[in-house]
Design an enzyme around this catalytic site. Structure first.
Site, mmCIF file in Angstrom:
data_model
loop_
_atom_site.group_PDB
_atom_site.id
_atom_site.type_symbol
_atom_site.label_atom_id
_atom_site.label_comp_id
_atom_site.label_asym_id
_atom_site.label_seq_id
_atom_site.Cartn_x
_atom_site.Cartn_y
_atom_site.Cartn_z
ATOM 1 N N SER A 180 0.856 -1.181 -0.014
ATOM 2 C CA SER A 180 0.106 0.189 -0.223
ATOM 3 C C SER A 180 0.803 1.279 0.026
ATOM 4 O O SER A 180 0.311 2.382 -0.502
ATOM 5 C CB SER A 180 -1.044 -0.135 1.203
ATOM 6 O OG SER A 180 -0.136 -0.013 2.566
ATOM 7 N N HIS A 208 -5.163 -3.664 -2.803
ATOM 8 C CA HIS A 208 -4.777 -2.801 -3.920
ATOM 9 C C HIS A 208 -4.495 -3.300 -5.305
ATOM 10 O O HIS A 208 -4.377 -2.795 -6.167
ATOM 11 C CB HIS A 208 -3.528 -1.960 -3.270
ATOM 12 C CG HIS A 208 -3.829 -1.231 -2.183
ATOM 13 N ND1 HIS A 208 -4.441 0.136 -2.020
ATOM 14 C CD2 HIS A 208 -3.440 -1.422 -0.829
ATOM 15 C CE1 HIS A 208 -4.333 0.558 -0.779
ATOM 16 N NE2 HIS A 208 -4.225 -0.538 -0.060
ATOM 17 N N LYS A 240 -11.622 0.064 -2.485
ATOM 18 C CA LYS A 240 -10.485 0.665 -3.491
ATOM 19 C C LYS A 240 -10.995 0.879 -4.903
ATOM 20 O O LYS A 240 -11.793 1.485 -5.441
ATOM 21 C CB LYS A 240 -9.198 0.034 -3.316
ATOM 22 C CG LYS A 240 -8.126 0.348 -2.167
ATOM 23 C CD LYS A 240 -8.788 -0.202 -0.905
ATOM 24 C CE LYS A 240 -7.845 0.105 0.136
ATOM 25 N NZ LYS A 240 -8.308 -0.629 1.436
#
Length: 389
Positions: A180, A208, A240
């Site tokens: 991240s 992610h 996300k």
């Protein structure tokens, strides 16, 4: 004695201010997007995890609104009491199918998922090995599990192999798929082979990578050509790339049933609103229908990296939507972030303890919703502000 805690708290705040590590919350006055409003001014937004630009997609908004009319706002209870709706079930089934696994289980957040999974799987006497740059939720889950927690050098399979050889008891290896703060990708194929040769389970937090990486956007594990046999525990978040909120774990029937029975973060938490589950399902469908979003994001990443190289900006080696600009000193990172805000760009300064001392950075994130011109504006602002920060 009653003044001990207030004195301690004041000292903590003073220390953080003095070290340039004080954090403050931003209050947006607009929806999430490539341009956001803050304190009456519009800013180009380069610090959001809305990688595909779905957080304010009209179809996702309409789905949330329609589902709230049908299901109400709150779920009313935990999943195992009366909070689990058909909307939850449908999303879990879709996530399982999308990731190629028998079942999936929803959680209210990625932090709850990671800490809950590790505490449910591990026991005293077990070993959990984690990459040194893992997300805090994985580290906290390992610390609170009662198992022996060991960390191996970042993306270093040789170091992992040495620590696996020395491990005692059942062993779980946990890594981020995309890290991240550095934005780089774990060598999942090599990690999987290392775990398999030493009878260890591999867990991947793909918060992610999910929705962005892989041929169909199923994430880093798919991109590495791995499945459930190689990665028995797959966790990813919905906040996300999908632009909503919550998280899930996908795996075998045995894994999911065991987590339902023993994961305290699942058993004792009110279920996410069913309307949010419905909106997440719509976002997942858009992931299928609008593959151009991943393609456009990839173009923005390549364009930004080419421009940053020409400007001789010290980017870390990342080909994900996360593009960290290494600054080093925490105070300088804050000054650079503030200078960019004066120029109309919103980019966060990331400082210790989120990253190691001496590696403070700007965490620049790109979205499919950005335009080429906005990426060009970002590069021009960085070229102007970098020397003066």
């Amino acid at each position: 004695m009653k003044e001990a805690f207030p004195q301690r708290l004041r000292a903590v705040l003073e220390e953080r201010r003095a070290a340039g590590l004080y954090r403050q919350c931003l209050t947006l006055e607009s929806a999430q997007g490539p341009v956001v409003r803050l304190a009456g001014r519009d800013y180009l937004n380069f610090c959001s995890n809305d990688y595909l630009g779905l957080a304010a997609h009209p179809k996702v908004i309409a789905s949330l609104r329609d589902a709230a009319t049908r299901w109400g706002v709150g779920s009313g209870a935990s999943h195992l009491v009366c909070g689990h709706s058909a909307a939850h079930r449908e999303l879990e089934e879709a996530l399982a199918a999308f990731t190629g696994r028998p079942r999936a289980l929803l959680f209210s957040s990625g932090y709850a998922a990671n800490t809950g999974i590790l505490q449910a799987l591990l026991r005293p006497g077990d070993t959990v090995l984690q990459d040194r740059l893992n997300h805090a939720s994985l580290l906290d889950g390992g610390l609170h599990s009662g198992a022996r927690l060991r960390r191996f050098a970042h993306n270093d399979c040789a170091d992992l192999a040495r620590k696996l050889d020395a491990a005692a008891g059942p062993t779980l290896v946990a890594v981020d798929g995309v890290f991240s703060m550095d934005g780089d990708t774990a060598p999942l194929a090599e990690l999987s082979a290392t775990c398999a040769s030493r009878d260890a389970w591999l867990m991947v937090d793909d918060a992610h990578g999910f929705g962005v990486h892989g041929e169909a956007g199923a994430g880093s594990v798919q991109a590495a050509g791995l499945g459930e046999a190689e990665v028995p525990v797959l966790m990813a978040t919905l906040g996300k790339a999908l632009g909503t909120s919550g998280a899930f774990v996908a795996g075998s029937e045995l894994l999911i049933e065991a987590l339902i029975q023993s994961t305290r973060n699942y058993i004792y938490t009110t279920a996410m609103p069913p309307a949010l589950a419905a909106a997440s399902l719509t976002a997942l469908r858009l992931l299928h229908e609008e593959s151009w979003r991943r393609e456009q994001l990839a173009e923005h990443i390549a364009r930004f990296r080419r421009g940053a190289l020409q400007c001789e900006l010290p980017l870390l080696d990342s080909h994900s939507a996360i593009q960290p600009l290494l600054v080093g000193d925490a105070g300088r990172a804050v000054r650079l972030s503030e200078r960019l805000r004066e120029c109309g760009l919103l980019i966060s300064a990331i400082r210790p303890p989120t990253v190691p001392a001496g590696t403070s950075r700007l965490r620049i994130t790109l979205s499919a919703a950005h335009t080429p011109q906005q990426v060009a504006t970002l590069l021009a602002a960085l070229a102007e502000c970098w020397p003066d920060a």
